[in-house]
Design a protein around this motif. Structure first.
Motif, PDB file in Angstrom:
ATOM      1  N   ALA A  28     -19.296  29.589   2.749  1.00 29.57           N
ATOM      2  CA  ALA A  28     -18.227  29.132   3.645  1.00 29.57           C
ATOM      3  C   ALA A  28     -18.756  28.024   4.548  1.00 29.57           C
ATOM      4  O   ALA A  28     -19.872  28.101   5.061  1.00 29.57           O
ATOM      5  N   ASN A  29     -17.953  26.991   4.725  1.00 27.85           N
ATOM      6  CA  ASN A  29     -18.252  25.886   5.634  1.00 27.85           C
ATOM      7  C   ASN A  29     -17.385  26.091   6.871  1.00 27.85           C
ATOM      8  O   ASN A  29     -16.251  25.643   6.935  1.00 27.85           O
ATOM      9  N   ASN A  30     -17.916  26.811   7.864  1.00 27.94           N
ATOM     10  CA  ASN A  30     -17.156  27.116   9.073  1.00 27.94           C
ATOM     11  C   ASN A  30     -17.165  25.924  10.017  1.00 27.94           C
ATOM     12  O   ASN A  30     -18.133  25.157  10.058  1.00 27.94           O
ATOM     13  N   SER A  31     -16.118  25.779  10.796  1.00 27.60           N
ATOM     14  CA  SER A  31     -15.978  24.570  11.604  1.00 27.60           C
ATOM     15  C   SER A  31     -15.312  24.858  12.939  1.00 27.60           C
ATOM     16  O   SER A  31     -14.826  25.966  13.189  1.00 27.60           O
ATOM     17  N   SER A  32     -15.269  23.825  13.773  1.00 26.78           N
ATOM     18  CA  SER A  32     -14.708  23.987  15.111  1.00 26.78           C
ATOM     19  C   SER A  32     -14.139  22.678  15.609  1.00 26.78           C
ATOM     20  O   SER A  32     -14.675  21.603  15.335  1.00 26.78           O
ATOM     21  N   SER A  52      -9.624  33.153  15.379  1.00 27.24           N
ATOM     22  CA  SER A  52     -10.455  33.631  16.482  1.00 27.24           C
ATOM     23  C   SER A  52     -11.285  34.810  15.994  1.00 27.24           C
ATOM     24  O   SER A  52     -10.963  35.455  14.993  1.00 27.24           O
ATOM     25  N   ILE A  53     -12.396  35.091  16.692  1.00 27.74           N
ATOM     26  CA  ILE A  53     -13.289  36.194  16.338  1.00 27.74           C
ATOM     27  C   ILE A  53     -13.454  37.096  17.559  1.00 27.74           C
ATOM     28  O   ILE A  53     -14.109  36.700  18.523  1.00 27.74           O
ATOM     29  N   PRO A  54     -12.837  38.299  17.542  1.00 29.31           N
ATOM     30  CA  PRO A  54     -11.988  38.865  16.491  1.00 29.31           C
ATOM     31  C   PRO A  54     -10.632  38.157  16.446  1.00 29.31           C
ATOM     32  O   PRO A  54     -10.285  37.419  17.367  1.00 29.31           O
ATOM     33  N   ALA A  55      -9.881  38.401  15.381  1.00 35.30           N
ATOM     34  CA  ALA A  55      -8.640  37.668  15.132  1.00 35.30           C
ATOM     35  C   ALA A  55      -7.488  38.251  15.946  1.00 35.30           C
ATOM     36  O   ALA A  55      -6.599  38.927  15.425  1.00 35.30           O
ATOM     37  N   ALA A  98     -11.658  48.678  14.498  1.00 39.17           N
ATOM     38  CA  ALA A  98     -12.572  47.741  13.836  1.00 39.17           C
ATOM     39  C   ALA A  98     -13.537  47.143  14.854  1.00 39.17           C
ATOM     40  O   ALA A  98     -13.226  47.034  16.049  1.00 39.17           O
ATOM     41  N   GLN A  99     -14.707  46.740  14.383  1.00 41.25           N
ATOM     42  CA  GLN A  99     -15.655  46.015  15.212  1.00 41.25           C
ATOM     43  C   GLN A  99     -15.241  44.542  15.271  1.00 41.25           C
ATOM     44  O   GLN A  99     -14.638  44.021  14.328  1.00 41.25           O
ATOM     45  N   PRO A 100     -15.560  43.835  16.359  1.00 41.59           N
ATOM     46  CA  PRO A 100     -15.083  42.449  16.504  1.00 41.59           C
ATOM     47  C   PRO A 100     -15.615  41.493  15.451  1.00 41.59           C
ATOM     48  O   PRO A 100     -15.028  40.429  15.229  1.00 41.59           O
ATOM     49  N   HIS A 134     -13.350  26.797   3.666  1.00 41.62           N
ATOM     50  CA  HIS A 134     -13.437  26.016   4.890  1.00 41.62           C
ATOM     51  C   HIS A 134     -12.590  26.701   5.962  1.00 41.62           C
ATOM     52  O   HIS A 134     -11.370  26.804   5.824  1.00 41.62           O
ATOM     53  N   VAL A 135     -13.267  27.190   7.001  1.00 46.56           N
ATOM     54  CA  VAL A 135     -12.632  28.030   8.006  1.00 46.56           C
ATOM     55  C   VAL A 135     -12.719  27.351   9.378  1.00 46.56           C
ATOM     56  O   VAL A 135     -13.812  26.957   9.803  1.00 46.56           O
ATOM     57  N   LEU A 136     -11.579  27.238  10.061  1.00 43.49           N
ATOM     58  CA  LEU A 136     -11.540  26.676  11.411  1.00 43.49           C
ATOM     59  C   LEU A 136     -11.589  27.815  12.428  1.00 43.49           C
ATOM     60  O   LEU A 136     -10.694  28.644  12.483  1.00 43.49           O
ATOM     61  N   ILE A 137     -12.645  27.833  13.231  1.00 42.56           N
ATOM     62  CA  ILE A 137     -12.871  28.910  14.195  1.00 42.56           C
ATOM     63  C   ILE A 137     -12.537  28.420  15.604  1.00 42.56           C
ATOM     64  O   ILE A 137     -12.890  27.305  15.998  1.00 42.56           O
TER      65      ILE A 137
END
Length: 482
Positions: free
Chosen positions: A151-155, A77-80, A99-101, A119-122
């Motif tokens: 980075a190949n971000n994904s959902s 999650s963003i932020p984590a 920290a900033q989000p 490869h990041v799952l958001i």
């Protein structure tokens, strides 16, 4: 700071002034010198095809870097601050850290820089503006490391209003709202579904997302299954037509947005179609010992009907991208369907289902095969916990599970942030088959994974204009209201 260099009759190059990269000039064009070698190697040359570039880069990578490409992160999650995995910022919780989000967590920095994960799952994002800033921070970090692989971000699906399920946790807010897949199926309209894919892809790209872990095209035959509403229903023919339209909408770029073969750097999103192969777990008590939904059974002897949305839909698109970029097998054991080895193991572990049926024989699928999440981890004490699902291979070590998956034909390990088990699996393969064989095996997966990054334009410009992101999403929401 993010800056841009425009090429006449070529792509705009985005870069971070913090990454330390420089630029090469040839034939009047500019190219990013991502590995700082001072040479225009094929992988940096945007005039070449994605396959040529991927093969060149894969041949240069260390095994550790290939192993990093094969990782696919746990839910971020963003932020984590959400989910079952603890995240910290400079050793403190987000709330205590100031920290900033949009800043990266300690764990994100670790798996990006040390484990070479790309490869990041958001899941949830605080806002589109925060998502854009976070994406730019991620890309700036990895641009300055090694060969500068973006980075190949994904959902998972995020256009519905219900975020109560882990596979739909990004849903709701800031983007256009649509029915879930079962609601789209109720339109009986491939045209509507394709239009959804086109709109959703633009919104994904605005959030820094270049892979969709969708569509889910399991044939739904048992309404007791808790993922029933994520499907296109019980009709294989309707599911096939809607699957094809969905992927065409997500993957296709046209006109000036197209880079090559229907793929582009602004509109295209890789579709990871799922799940190969599953039926919505018929409840057979004798088969549920040790894990909820461990077995998929086919009491009507209609196993081939479950293939149609893949073989006639996802692998036979109408637009130029031709087939889904990736396939995700499910957790389940497709009981007694292995016609070669007679194995009853989870679908990703089954060499017959992956290598013989999907990649070989009739279908010749050559895209990425990514496991479902956490299948290499150990099972929890109770079945209602979110933890490992190593079904059929419970007695193997974590490294041995990775090796079995590699030998079955899998390219990527969902929900694994750590590189060590893949490196152990590699050494197992070297001991059994020799280093040349295992190097080739790893490069084969690296080429597929890199190809999906090249053809979505990330090597040239992975960055987002934060103001443009907000403007685009406002236009999309206004269009839907009209």
């Amino acid at each position: 700071m993010i800056k841009y260099i425009k090429n006449s009759k070529g792509p705009t190059l985005g870069y971070s002034t913090d990454s330390g990269i420089k630029f090469l000039k040839k034939d009047g064009y500019r190219f990013k010198d991502l590995n700082k070698s001072g040479r225009l190697e094929p992988y940096k040359d945007w005039r070449l095809s994605a396959v040529e570039r991927a093969k060149d880069l894969a041949s240069k990578l260390f095994i550790e870097e290939i192993a990093g490409l094969m990782l696919y992160s746990r839910h971020q999650s963003i932020p984590a601050t959400r989910g079952p995995f603890v995240s910290t910022y400079s050793g403190s919780t987000f709330e205590d850290s100031n920290a900033q989000p949009w800043e990266l967590s300690d764990q994100q920095k670790e798996f990006l820089a040390t484990d070479h994960l790309r490869h990041v799952l958001i899941t949830t994002v605080e806002s589109p503006n925060v998502a854009a800033k976070w994406n730019n921070n991620v890309q700036a970090l990895v641009e300055g490391v090694g060969f500068g692989i973006p980075a190949n971000n994904s959902s998972d699906p995020r256009h519905a209003s219900d975020a109560s399920k882990e596979f739909n946790e990004g849903a709701g807010g800031h983007i256009s709202m649509w029915p879930e897949s079962l609601g789209l199926a109720a339109t009986f309209s491939p045209e509507v579904v394709k239009r959804f894919g086109e709109i959703a892809a633009k919104e994904y790209r605005a959030l820094g997302l270049t892979t969709a872990l969708s569509p889910q095209i399991d044939i739904a035959t048992d309404p007791r299954w808790y993922r029933f509403e994520g499907t296109f229903g019980e009709d294989p023919h309707l599911s096939t037509d809607l699957c094809r339209a969905y992927i065409d909408g997500f993957q296709t770029s046209t006109a000036d947005a197209e880079i090559e073969d229907g793929w582009g750097g602004y509109d295209s999103v890789n579709a990871m179609v799922k799940h190969w192969l599953v039926v919505d777990q018929v409840k057979v008590d004798a088969m549920l010992i040790g894990g909820f939904g461990k077995y998929a059974v086919y009491p009507g002897n209609n196993f081939k009907e479950h293939l149609k949305p893949f073989t006639e839909g996802a692998f036979k698109l109408e637009e130029k991208t031709e087939k889904a970029a990736a396939v995700m097998p499910y957790y389940t054991i497709s009981y007694d369907q292995d016609q070669v080895n007679g194995e009853n193991v989870g679908n990703s572990y089954n060499k017959y289902l992956i290598q013989n049926l999907l990649q070989g024989g009739t279908y010749q699928y050559d895209g990425v095969v990514c496991t479902d999440w956490l299948i290499t981890a150990d099972e929890p004490e109770t079945v209602d916990q979110f933890a490992g699902k190593p079904w059929g291979v419970e007695d193997l070590t974590v490294a041995e599970r990775h090796y079995k998956l590699l030998m079955a034909g899998v390219d990527q390990f969902g929900g694994n942030n750590e590189i060590e088990p893949i490196l152990e699996a590699y050494q197992m393969g070297v001991a059994e088959h020799g280093e040349a064989f295992m190097r080739q095996r790893m490069e084969c997966s690296a080429i597929k994974l890199l190809k999906n990054i090249f053809r979505t334009g990330l090597f040239e410009n992975p960055y987002l204009d934060e103001g443009e992101v907000v403007r685009l999403l406002e236009i999309q929401n206004l269009w839907q209201k009209v």
